[in-house]
Scaffold this motif. Sequence first.
Motif, PDB file in Angstrom:
ATOM      1  N   LEU A 154      40.601  25.019  30.346  1.00  0.00           N
ATOM      2  CA  LEU A 154      39.690  25.931  31.123  1.00  0.00           C
ATOM      3  C   LEU A 154      40.424  27.231  30.897  1.00  0.00           C
ATOM      4  CD1 LEU A 154      37.036  26.841  32.545  1.00  0.00           C
ATOM      5  CD2 LEU A 154      38.295  26.256  34.643  1.00  0.00           C
ATOM      6  N   VAL A 155      39.889  28.438  30.546  1.00  0.00           N
ATOM      7  CA  VAL A 155      40.160  29.728  30.689  1.00  0.00           C
ATOM      8  C   VAL A 155      39.224  30.585  31.273  1.00  0.00           C
ATOM      9  CG1 VAL A 155      40.972  31.832  29.380  1.00  0.00           C
ATOM     10  CG2 VAL A 155      41.455  29.421  28.443  1.00  0.00           C
ATOM     11  N   ILE A 156      39.917  31.242  32.354  1.00  0.00           N
ATOM     12  CA  ILE A 156      39.116  32.331  33.276  1.00  0.00           C
ATOM     13  C   ILE A 156      39.675  33.564  32.910  1.00  0.00           C
ATOM     14  CG2 ILE A 156      38.902  32.733  35.593  1.00  0.00           C
ATOM     15  CD1 ILE A 156      39.514  30.122  36.086  1.00  0.00           C
ATOM     16  N   HIS A 157      38.356  34.637  32.882  1.00  0.00           N
ATOM     17  CA  HIS A 157      38.746  36.008  32.531  1.00  0.00           C
ATOM     18  C   HIS A 157      38.165  36.663  33.933  1.00  0.00           C
ATOM     19  CE1 HIS A 157      38.520  33.944  28.708  1.00  0.00           C
ATOM     20  NE2 HIS A 157      38.986  35.083  28.237  1.00  0.00           N
ATOM     21  N   ALA A 158      38.867  37.653  34.413  1.00  0.00           N
ATOM     22  CA  ALA A 158      38.124  38.182  35.689  1.00  0.00           C
ATOM     23  C   ALA A 158      38.836  39.645  35.588  1.00  0.00           C
ATOM     24  CB  ALA A 158      38.749  37.308  36.855  1.00  0.00           C
ATOM     25  N   ILE A 159      37.852  40.430  36.377  1.00  0.00           N
ATOM     26  CA  ILE A 159      38.153  41.849  36.406  1.00  0.00           C
ATOM     27  C   ILE A 159      37.691  42.075  37.961  1.00  0.00           C
ATOM     28  CG2 ILE A 159      38.151  42.784  34.126  1.00  0.00           C
ATOM     29  CD1 ILE A 159      35.351  43.727  34.530  1.00  0.00           C
ATOM     30  N   ASP A 160      38.225  43.262  38.606  1.00  0.00           N
ATOM     31  CA  ASP A 160      37.940  43.671  39.777  1.00  0.00           C
ATOM     32  C   ASP A 160      37.389  45.426  39.636  1.00  0.00           C
ATOM     33  OD1 ASP A 160      40.204  45.259  40.172  1.00  0.00           O
ATOM     34  OD2 ASP A 160      40.955  44.018  41.780  1.00  0.00           O
ATOM     35  N   ILE A 161      36.837  45.831  40.458  1.00  0.00           N
ATOM     36  CA  ILE A 161      36.390  47.444  40.478  1.00  0.00           C
ATOM     37  C   ILE A 161      37.620  48.269  40.549  1.00  0.00           C
ATOM     38  CG2 ILE A 161      34.078  46.561  41.410  1.00  0.00           C
ATOM     39  CD1 ILE A 161      34.835  47.850  44.042  1.00  0.00           C
ATOM     40  N   HIS A 162      38.639  47.626  40.882  1.00  0.00           N
ATOM     41  CA  HIS A 162      39.908  48.634  41.006  1.00  0.00           C
ATOM     42  C   HIS A 162      40.725  48.781  39.543  1.00  0.00           C
ATOM     43  CE1 HIS A 162      39.026  48.710  45.316  1.00  0.00           C
ATOM     44  NE2 HIS A 162      39.047  47.347  45.403  1.00  0.00           N
ATOM     45  N   GLY A 163      39.974  48.358  38.641  1.00  0.00           N
ATOM     46  CA  GLY A 163      40.786  48.339  37.315  1.00  0.00           C
ATOM     47  C   GLY A 163      41.742  47.215  37.010  1.00  0.00           C
TER      48      GLY A 163
ATOM     49  N   MET B 243      36.968  52.865  33.503  1.00  0.00           N
ATOM     50  CA  MET B 243      36.302  51.847  32.685  1.00  0.00           C
ATOM     51  C   MET B 243      37.270  50.758  32.213  1.00  0.00           C
ATOM     52  SD  MET B 243      34.122  54.002  30.057  1.00  0.00           S
ATOM     53  CE  MET B 243      35.238  54.953  29.349  1.00  0.00           C
ATOM     54  N   ILE B 244      37.060  49.616  32.116  1.00  0.00           N
ATOM     55  CA  ILE B 244      37.708  48.702  31.563  1.00  0.00           C
ATOM     56  C   ILE B 244      36.966  47.581  30.643  1.00  0.00           C
ATOM     57  CG2 ILE B 244      37.370  47.129  33.795  1.00  0.00           C
ATOM     58  CD1 ILE B 244      40.473  46.073  33.092  1.00  0.00           C
ATOM     59  N   LEU B 245      37.452  46.879  29.658  1.00  0.00           N
ATOM     60  CA  LEU B 245      36.802  45.736  29.035  1.00  0.00           C
ATOM     61  C   LEU B 245      37.840  44.824  28.530  1.00  0.00           C
ATOM     62  CD1 LEU B 245      34.382  44.832  27.331  1.00  0.00           C
ATOM     63  CD2 LEU B 245      35.548  46.161  25.385  1.00  0.00           C
ATOM     64  N   ILE B 246      37.377  43.544  28.904  1.00  0.00           N
ATOM     65  CA  ILE B 246      38.082  42.522  28.420  1.00  0.00           C
ATOM     66  C   ILE B 246      37.390  41.345  27.693  1.00  0.00           C
ATOM     67  CG2 ILE B 246      40.055  42.628  30.439  1.00  0.00           C
ATOM     68  CD1 ILE B 246      38.932  40.117  31.484  1.00  0.00           C
ATOM     69  N   ALA B 247      38.084  40.533  26.798  1.00  0.00           N
ATOM     70  CA  ALA B 247      37.265  39.609  26.245  1.00  0.00           C
ATOM     71  C   ALA B 247      38.080  38.755  25.521  1.00  0.00           C
ATOM     72  CB  ALA B 247      36.287  40.299  24.926  1.00  0.00           C
ATOM     73  N   ASN B 248      37.597  37.482  25.141  1.00  0.00           N
ATOM     74  CA  ASN B 248      38.565  36.404  24.729  1.00  0.00           C
ATOM     75  C   ASN B 248      38.939  36.681  23.374  1.00  0.00           C
ATOM     76  OD1 ASN B 248      35.893  35.918  23.950  1.00  0.00           O
ATOM     77  ND2 ASN B 248      36.600  34.159  22.934  1.00  0.00           N
ATOM     78  N   SER B 249      39.883  35.855  22.763  1.00  0.00           N
ATOM     79  CA  SER B 249      40.460  36.316  21.656  1.00  0.00           C
ATOM     80  C   SER B 249      39.605  36.331  20.381  1.00  0.00           C
ATOM     81  CB  SER B 249      41.724  35.480  21.184  1.00  0.00           C
ATOM     82  OG  SER B 249      42.280  35.538  19.946  1.00  0.00           O
ATOM     83  N   GLU B 250      38.486  35.416  20.407  1.00  0.00           N
ATOM     84  CA  GLU B 250      37.561  35.318  19.164  1.00  0.00           C
ATOM     85  C   GLU B 250      36.589  36.663  19.378  1.00  0.00           C
ATOM     86  OE1 GLU B 250      37.879  33.409  17.193  1.00  0.00           O
ATOM     87  OE2 GLU B 250      38.038  31.258  17.800  1.00  0.00           O
ATOM     88  N   ALA B 251      36.761  37.611  20.225  1.00  0.00           N
ATOM     89  CA  ALA B 251      35.837  38.860  20.191  1.00  0.00           C
ATOM     90  C   ALA B 251      36.241  39.668  19.070  1.00  0.00           C
ATOM     91  CB  ALA B 251      35.847  39.567  21.591  1.00  0.00           C
ATOM     92  N   TRP B 252      37.303  39.429  18.400  1.00  0.00           N
ATOM     93  CA  TRP B 252      37.798  40.381  17.461  1.00  0.00           C
ATOM     94  C   TRP B 252      36.981  41.194  16.538  1.00  0.00           C
ATOM     95  CZ3 TRP B 252      37.460  39.375  12.248  1.00  0.00           C
ATOM     96  CH2 TRP B 252      37.266  37.971  11.928  1.00  0.00           C
ATOM     97  N   PRO B 253      35.845  40.651  16.173  1.00  0.00           N
ATOM     98  CA  PRO B 253      35.009  41.155  15.224  1.00  0.00           C
ATOM     99  C   PRO B 253      34.509  42.386  15.692  1.00  0.00           C
ATOM    100  CG  PRO B 253      34.843  38.954  14.686  1.00  0.00           C
ATOM    101  CD  PRO B 253      35.454  39.121  15.972  1.00  0.00           C
TER     102      PRO B 253
ATOM    103  N   THR C  60      34.050  30.152  23.649  1.00  0.00           N
ATOM    104  CA  THR C  60      33.046  30.834  23.800  1.00  0.00           C
ATOM    105  C   THR C  60      33.406  32.321  23.845  1.00  0.00           C
ATOM    106  OG1 THR C  60      31.938  29.146  25.473  1.00  0.00           O
ATOM    107  CG2 THR C  60      31.074  31.549  25.587  1.00  0.00           C
ATOM    108  N   THR C  61      32.388  33.287  23.203  1.00  0.00           N
ATOM    109  CA  THR C  61      32.895  34.699  23.311  1.00  0.00           C
ATOM    110  C   THR C  61      32.248  35.099  24.661  1.00  0.00           C
ATOM    111  OG1 THR C  61      32.898  35.165  20.973  1.00  0.00           O
ATOM    112  CG2 THR C  61      32.041  36.822  22.646  1.00  0.00           C
ATOM    113  N   VAL C  62      33.209  35.756  25.614  1.00  0.00           N
ATOM    114  CA  VAL C  62      33.004  36.331  26.772  1.00  0.00           C
ATOM    115  C   VAL C  62      33.393  37.741  26.844  1.00  0.00           C
ATOM    116  CG1 VAL C  62      32.856  34.230  28.054  1.00  0.00           C
ATOM    117  CG2 VAL C  62      35.201  35.654  28.011  1.00  0.00           C
ATOM    118  N   PHE C  63      32.510  38.759  27.194  1.00  0.00           N
ATOM    119  CA  PHE C  63      32.998  40.152  27.474  1.00  0.00           C
ATOM    120  C   PHE C  63      32.646  40.711  28.870  1.00  0.00           C
ATOM    121  CE2 PHE C  63      32.972  39.983  22.838  1.00  0.00           C
ATOM    122  CZ  PHE C  63      33.054  41.589  22.442  1.00  0.00           C
ATOM    123  N   LEU C  64      33.513  41.154  29.587  1.00  0.00           N
ATOM    124  CA  LEU C  64      33.653  41.797  30.971  1.00  0.00           C
ATOM    125  C   LEU C  64      33.811  43.102  30.825  1.00  0.00           C
ATOM    126  CD1 LEU C  64      35.204  38.905  32.925  1.00  0.00           C
ATOM    127  CD2 LEU C  64      32.960  39.199  32.426  1.00  0.00           C
ATOM    128  N   ALA C  65      32.865  44.136  31.400  1.00  0.00           N
ATOM    129  CA  ALA C  65      33.208  45.295  31.353  1.00  0.00           C
ATOM    130  C   ALA C  65      32.865  46.200  32.603  1.00  0.00           C
ATOM    131  CB  ALA C  65      32.488  46.209  30.315  1.00  0.00           C
TER     132      ALA C  65
END
Length: 307
Positions: free
Chosen positions: A263-272, A1-11, A165-170
């Motif tokens: 621009l800020v890019i957030h990315a994950i792959d399936i290998h963690g 499992m993994i979760l990333i989000a931008n800084s404004e996701a704190w709440p 913008t709030t972005v969540f990737l999991a």
Amino acid sequence: MILIANSEAWPGFARTVAALKAGTYGIDAMIEGIAEVEREPKVRSVGYGGWPNMIGEMECDAGVMDGTTREVGCVGAVPSTIPVAALAREVMRRLPHVMLTGAGARRFADECGFARDDALFPDSKRVWWERLEQELSPEERAKFPDIPLAPLNHTITDPERVRDTTVFLARDAAGGTHAVTSTSGWAWKYPGRLGDSPIPGAGFYADSRYGAAACTHTGEMTMRAGTARSIVLGLRMGLSLIEAVDLAVADVRDLTAGFIGALVIHAIDIHGNHRVVALNCHEPIRYWLWHPALAAPEHREAEHLTA
């Protein structure tokens, strides 16, 4: 499992972590967290704490994508609605469509039982009108909003006020890789403007076979370059996550006309693996990261790139 989000996701980041640990489907877990962000007035780029359009109306956007089925739900320029990510989820669940906008999206929200929210935070209204008054003549103020708005677009519209913008990737316990976004968009945007946050392939994209990506800041650029989809396609073609993000960044850097910004890019792959890069940003950019090897979520600094 993994979760990333931008800084404004704190709440809501910790709430999503807890849901993922409990085995919750990734999109539902992320919507639980984003709902907290959307309700928090201290977050000045999303939901209740966000900024109105040029005529003082809140129009919020959101998108969700199931990377396993590649189903998508999006809403744009939605009035009187704070939990727009949850509304986008209902579009994906209940309709054959991918996107609803404006009054149609609000009609659908009524059908789904969503409350009609007073979405304009009083301080946002105050700041909006004080800024507008600086640009309007007494005659224009008397007629407002029944005046030409386009001439104001280059002096009033403020993409810099809304940083995230709030972005969540999991990637969840079942191996699904998913994306969720929510935003109020540029401050004092022209009514009806959509950024990249509700646009699949531009502001977000997920594919459980390869990975996921999502963007914040200047959506006009990622819509032109198809940034989020480019990253996932790069992974499909055998590139590493670093190479796939570099490819997408190169496409954005090639843009020379039109509105060019940060621009800020957030990315994950399936290998963690994960990567967060900030392009043309003049202040530190941070993001949230969690995976099972971490005792608690970490607030990390993004990799900064120059033009």
